[in-house]
Design an enzyme around this catalytic site. Structure first.
Site, PDB file in Angstrom:
ATOM      1  N   ARG A   1      11.186  -2.073  10.960  1.00  0.00           N
ATOM      2  CA  ARG A   1      10.325  -1.511  11.893  1.00  0.00           C
ATOM      3  C   ARG A   1       9.911  -2.210  12.883  1.00  0.00           C
ATOM      4  NH1 ARG A   1       5.115   0.258   8.279  1.00  0.00           N
ATOM      5  NH2 ARG A   1       4.208  -1.126   9.806  1.00  0.00           N
TER       6      ARG A   1
ATOM      7  N   ARG B   1      -0.366  -9.165  13.389  1.00  0.00           N
ATOM      8  CA  ARG B   1      -0.835  -8.273  12.418  1.00  0.00           C
ATOM      9  C   ARG B   1      -1.770  -8.923  11.163  1.00  0.00           C
ATOM     10  NH1 ARG B   1       4.425  -5.319  10.382  1.00  0.00           N
ATOM     11  NH2 ARG B   1       3.035  -4.047   9.113  1.00  0.00           N
TER      12      ARG B   1
ATOM     13  N   LYS C   1       0.858  -1.292  -0.010  1.00  0.00           N
ATOM     14  CA  LYS C   1      -0.026  -0.082   0.155  1.00  0.00           C
ATOM     15  C   LYS C   1       0.734   1.299  -0.147  1.00  0.00           C
ATOM     16  CE  LYS C   1      -1.975  -1.101   3.889  1.00  0.00           C
ATOM     17  NZ  LYS C   1      -1.359  -2.309   4.116  1.00  0.00           N
TER      18      LYS C   1
ATOM     19  N   ARG D   1      11.843  -6.066   5.035  1.00  0.00           N
ATOM     20  CA  ARG D   1      11.619  -4.525   4.648  1.00  0.00           C
ATOM     21  C   ARG D   1      12.432  -3.838   5.584  1.00  0.00           C
ATOM     22  NH1 ARG D   1       5.779  -1.805   5.511  1.00  0.00           N
ATOM     23  NH2 ARG D   1       5.990  -2.936   7.307  1.00  0.00           N
TER      24      ARG D   1
HETATM   25  P1  AP5 Z   1       4.787  -1.719   1.937  1.00  0.00           P
HETATM   26  O1  AP5 Z   1       4.474  -0.771   0.728  1.00  0.00           O
HETATM   27  O2  AP5 Z   1       5.650  -1.239   3.163  1.00  0.00           O
HETATM   28  O3  AP5 Z   1       3.461  -2.285   2.226  1.00  0.00           O
HETATM   29  P2  AP5 Z   1       2.224  -1.679   3.262  1.00  0.00           P
HETATM   30  O4  AP5 Z   1       1.202  -2.557   2.593  1.00  0.00           O
HETATM   31  O5  AP5 Z   1       2.407  -0.375   3.259  1.00  0.00           O
HETATM   32  O6  AP5 Z   1       2.583  -2.600   4.675  1.00  0.00           O
HETATM   33  P3  AP5 Z   1       2.554  -1.902   5.998  1.00  0.00           P
HETATM   34  O7  AP5 Z   1       3.246  -2.701   6.931  1.00  0.00           O
HETATM   35  O8  AP5 Z   1       3.307  -0.462   6.052  1.00  0.00           O
HETATM   36  O9  AP5 Z   1       1.121  -1.692   6.355  1.00  0.00           O
HETATM   37  P4  AP5 Z   1       0.463  -1.898   7.677  1.00  0.00           P
HETATM   38  O10 AP5 Z   1      -1.088  -1.624   7.021  1.00  0.00           O
HETATM   39  O11 AP5 Z   1       0.594  -2.918   8.480  1.00  0.00           O
HETATM   40  O12 AP5 Z   1       1.180  -0.747   8.527  1.00  0.00           O
HETATM   41  P5  AP5 Z   1       0.839   0.845   8.881  1.00  0.00           P
HETATM   42  O13 AP5 Z   1       2.075   1.538   8.779  1.00  0.00           O
HETATM   43  O14 AP5 Z   1      -0.556   1.262   7.974  1.00  0.00           O
HETATM   44  O15 AP5 Z   1       5.691  -2.952   1.297  1.00  0.00           O
HETATM   45  C1  AP5 Z   1       6.163  -3.997   2.244  1.00  0.00           C
HETATM   46  C2  AP5 Z   1       7.325  -4.566   1.718  1.00  0.00           C
HETATM   47  O16 AP5 Z   1       7.181  -5.272   0.566  1.00  0.00           O
HETATM   48  C3  AP5 Z   1       8.675  -3.327   1.438  1.00  0.00           C
HETATM   49  O17 AP5 Z   1       9.809  -4.135   1.717  1.00  0.00           O
HETATM   50  C4  AP5 Z   1       8.411  -3.241  -0.122  1.00  0.00           C
HETATM   51  O18 AP5 Z   1       9.642  -2.992  -0.768  1.00  0.00           O
HETATM   52  C5  AP5 Z   1       7.981  -4.579  -0.695  1.00  0.00           C
HETATM   53  N1  AP5 Z   1       7.074  -4.678  -1.790  1.00  0.00           N
HETATM   54  C6  AP5 Z   1       5.875  -3.629  -2.129  1.00  0.00           C
HETATM   55  N2  AP5 Z   1       5.550  -4.204  -3.152  1.00  0.00           N
HETATM   56  C7  AP5 Z   1       6.086  -5.177  -3.600  1.00  0.00           C
HETATM   57  C8  AP5 Z   1       5.810  -6.052  -4.754  1.00  0.00           C
HETATM   58  N3  AP5 Z   1       4.699  -5.767  -5.838  1.00  0.00           N
HETATM   59  N4  AP5 Z   1       6.382  -7.272  -4.922  1.00  0.00           N
HETATM   60  C9  AP5 Z   1       7.494  -7.385  -4.139  1.00  0.00           C
HETATM   61  N5  AP5 Z   1       7.568  -6.755  -2.916  1.00  0.00           N
HETATM   62  C10 AP5 Z   1       7.056  -5.362  -2.521  1.00  0.00           C
HETATM   63  O19 AP5 Z   1       0.348   0.421  10.347  1.00  0.00           O
HETATM   64  C11 AP5 Z   1       1.253   0.140  11.460  1.00  0.00           C
HETATM   65  C12 AP5 Z   1       0.457   0.143  12.576  1.00  0.00           C
HETATM   66  O20 AP5 Z   1      -0.367   1.298  12.885  1.00  0.00           O
HETATM   67  C13 AP5 Z   1      -0.803  -0.924  12.669  1.00  0.00           C
HETATM   68  O21 AP5 Z   1      -0.537  -2.131  12.878  1.00  0.00           O
HETATM   69  C14 AP5 Z   1      -1.779  -0.391  13.800  1.00  0.00           C
HETATM   70  O22 AP5 Z   1      -1.094  -0.692  14.970  1.00  0.00           O
HETATM   71  C15 AP5 Z   1      -1.360   1.145  13.560  1.00  0.00           C
HETATM   72  N6  AP5 Z   1      -2.379   1.691  12.566  1.00  0.00           N
HETATM   73  C16 AP5 Z   1      -2.045   2.295  11.482  1.00  0.00           C
HETATM   74  N7  AP5 Z   1      -3.254   2.851  11.027  1.00  0.00           N
HETATM   75  C17 AP5 Z   1      -4.152   2.669  11.787  1.00  0.00           C
HETATM   76  C18 AP5 Z   1      -5.629   2.462  11.800  1.00  0.00           C
HETATM   77  N8  AP5 Z   1      -6.434   3.227  10.774  1.00  0.00           N
HETATM   78  N9  AP5 Z   1      -6.547   1.891  12.861  1.00  0.00           N
HETATM   79  C19 AP5 Z   1      -5.794   1.663  13.832  1.00  0.00           C
HETATM   80  N10 AP5 Z   1      -4.430   1.401  14.190  1.00  0.00           N
HETATM   81  C20 AP5 Z   1      -3.684   1.721  13.009  1.00  0.00           C
END
Ligand code: AP5
Length: 210
Positions: A152, A163, A13, A122
């Protein structure tokens, strides 16, 4: 263009949101990035969020809804926005629907088996937040700003599994939520980064003529 990106942790994402935000000139709003910035600054909100995030759970709805409500009022959101990581529960989606209309929900679909490898490999830049993967980037420092690359805190294997569990239980139902509103678009997130980006842009062009 009022967009949300759905998908499990590690679906890509954030990676895709950066390119879409730049190409279509809409702000990329990641609730995860906002919360991590609060933690870094040691704010009360950051301290409250940290324990949930480190365990791989969700920060309480009302906290996140409050953050988003004030962010949506900023001037740069008036011509559209891209939410990454929000909404994550039906309650959050309903709160968002009270404030604005979502025109497209892009669901980046990646099976659980691929997620563990993506997240455990990552690395993120401590300074600018750029994201890399150890399989495709061999450097020690960020190629954009030279910052230190770190893992992270929530990318430890045990936390990743939690997660994923939380995702299936609380966030996956949003696929039906947006499907029922006729705005859901599914994208195969297992393809390489450029192919996924091209597919998202194609769907946006079909819908918005952009
Ligand atoms: P990346 O692009 O970083 O993936 P992502 O989907 O953004 O993953 P996140 O871990 O950031 O999502 P998340 O939703 O768990 O975390 P968030 O920060 O929102 O890609 C991942 C890896 O894959 C990278 O190494 C990349 O290079 C690689 N990659 C990407 N695309 C690829 C492809 N096509 N092929 C191969 N490799 C690829 O949330 C973190 C925490 O914050 C949550 O757990 C929660 O505690 C809190 N939080 C955040 N938002 C909320 C909310 N709305 N409500 C409650 N708690 C929340």
């Amino acid at each position: 263009m009022n967009l949300v990106f759905l998908g499990p942790p590690g679906a890509g994402k954030g990676t895709q949101a950066l390119g879409v935000s730049e190409k279509y000139s809409i702000p990329h709003i990641s609730t995860g990035d906002i919360l991590r910035s609060e933690i870094k600054r040691g704010t009360k909100l950051g301290l409250e969020a940290k324990s949930y995030m480190d365990a791989g759970g969700l920060v309480p709805d009302e906290v996140v809804i409050g953050i988003v409500a004030s962010r949506l009022q900023e001037a740069d959101c008036q011509k559209g926005f891209l939410f990454d990581g929000f909404p994550r529960t039906i309650r959050q989606a309903e709160a968002l629907a009270e404030k604005t209309t979502i025109e497209m929900a892009v669901n980046i679909d990646v099976p659980d088996e691929a997620i563990v490898n993506r997240l455990s490999g990552r690395r993120v830049c401590k300074a600018c937040g750029a994201t890399y993967h150890v399989d495709t980037f061999k450097g020690d420092v960020c190629s954009s700003c030279g910052g230190e690359l770190i893992r992270r805190a929530d990318d430890e294997p045990e936390t990743i599994l939690n997660r994923l569990h939380v995702y299936h239980e609380q966030t996956q139902p949003l696929i039906d939520f947006y499907g029922g509103r006729g705005v859901l678009v599914n994208v195969d997130g297992t393809k390489d980064i450029d192919t996924v980006f091209a597919e998202i842009c194609r769907k946006l062009e079909e819908a918005f003529g952009a």
